[in-house]
Every structure is written in C-alpha cells, then in structure tokens.
Scaffold this motif. Structure first.
Motif, mmCIF file in Angstrom:
data_model
loop_
_atom_site.group_PDB
_atom_site.id
_atom_site.type_symbol
_atom_site.label_atom_id
_atom_site.label_comp_id
_atom_site.label_asym_id
_atom_site.label_seq_id
_atom_site.Cartn_x
_atom_site.Cartn_y
_atom_site.Cartn_z
ATOM 1 N N LYS A 26 -5.983 -6.195 6.690
ATOM 2 C CA LYS A 26 -6.650 -5.245 5.886
ATOM 3 C C LYS A 26 -5.756 -4.174 5.325
ATOM 4 N N LEU A 27 -4.434 -4.351 6.069
ATOM 5 C CA LEU A 27 -3.370 -3.380 5.805
ATOM 6 C C LEU A 27 -2.666 -3.689 4.147
ATOM 7 N N GLU A 28 -2.878 -4.937 3.796
ATOM 8 C CA GLU A 28 -2.489 -5.298 2.295
ATOM 9 C C GLU A 28 -3.282 -4.580 1.301
ATOM 10 N N THR A 29 -4.597 -3.783 1.624
ATOM 11 C CA THR A 29 -5.128 -3.083 0.443
ATOM 12 C C THR A 29 -4.248 -1.561 0.261
ATOM 13 N N PHE A 30 -3.668 -1.374 1.335
ATOM 14 C CA PHE A 30 -2.900 -0.014 1.384
ATOM 15 C C PHE A 30 -1.465 -0.170 0.604
ATOM 16 N N ASN A 31 -0.767 -1.305 0.901
ATOM 17 C CA ASN A 31 0.538 -1.756 0.367
ATOM 18 C C ASN A 31 0.803 -3.148 0.269
ATOM 19 N N ASP A 32 0.458 -3.482 -0.952
ATOM 20 C CA ASP A 32 0.644 -4.926 -1.185
ATOM 21 C C ASP A 32 1.867 -5.799 -1.152
ATOM 22 N N SER A 90 0.702 3.877 3.180
ATOM 23 C CA SER A 90 0.135 4.788 2.204
ATOM 24 C C SER A 90 1.404 5.736 1.643
ATOM 25 N N LYS A 91 1.898 6.250 2.701
ATOM 26 C CA LYS A 91 3.039 7.248 2.266
ATOM 27 C C LYS A 91 4.145 6.397 1.636
ATOM 28 N N LEU A 92 4.445 5.263 1.853
ATOM 29 C CA LEU A 92 5.497 4.600 1.276
ATOM 30 C C LEU A 92 5.176 4.197 -0.229
ATOM 31 N N LYS A 93 4.003 3.845 -0.257
ATOM 32 C CA LYS A 93 3.510 3.533 -1.523
ATOM 33 C C LYS A 93 3.427 4.817 -2.365
ATOM 34 N N GLU A 94 3.079 5.753 -2.039
ATOM 35 C CA GLU A 94 3.230 7.164 -2.815
ATOM 36 C C GLU A 94 4.496 7.301 -3.061
#
Length: 99
Positions: A26-32, A90-94
């Motif tokens: 499920k984590l791949e939805t936050f950072n692929d 999420s922070k890394l993606k932002e």
C-alpha cells in the motif's frame, strides 16, 4: 514491491508474511519510486514494551528510510511502522515535487 524478510529466532508463518506484504504494498500509493525493502522480524527478550520487534528499511533512489517499532504483536508493530513510513514517503515526495 519486492521484500526480503528475515525472521530472527523464530519462523514466521504465512499469514504474518502475507499481512506484511499487503500492508507494505500500500505504501507505493504514497511514493511510487520505492525500489525494494528489507524487513527483520525479531523476538526480543526485554518485555517492557512488548517482545516483538519489526525493523523495516525501504530503498528509494538516493535515499533509504529505516523504521524500528516494538509492540506486543507483530501486527501492531507493522501497523505502527506503516504509519511512520507513510508520513516519511509523503514528505519525500513533496520535497521532490517542490524541486
């Protein structure tokens, strides 16, 4: 996501491994951009917080995230680790979108 799971001082059953795989997928939805992960499931002799320890390391291009949680059950520790990893990803993606 490709996971390498090692259980230390015990043999993990299939239900626990399936739970772990589904939760971390499920984590791949936050950072692929997650490459792979390493998970260490360990029984600890210190029983202060619980004796089940979960170490999760996710490899991301140019980075890696490591989380260690200790709870009374592996499922609780995996859930707690999932929440922390979700926030970190999420922070890394932002940050990467901002650059």
């Amino acid at each position: 996501m490709k996971l390498q799971v090692q259980s230390i001082h015990f043999t993990a059953d299939v239900k626990l491994l399936d739970f772990l795989q589904k939760k971390l997928d499920k984590l791949e939805t936050f950072n692929d951009s997650i490459i792979d992960g390493e998970v260490f499931l360990k029984l600890d002799t210190n029983d202060a917080k619980g004796n089940k320890v979960v170490n999760i390391k996710l490899n991301i291009p140019g980075n890696s995230i490591v989380v260690k949680e200790q709870r009374s059950t592996f499922e609780e520790a995996i859930d707690a680790s999932y929440d922390i990893l979700k926030n970190q990803l999420s922070k890394l993606k932002e940050k990467s979108v901002a650059h």
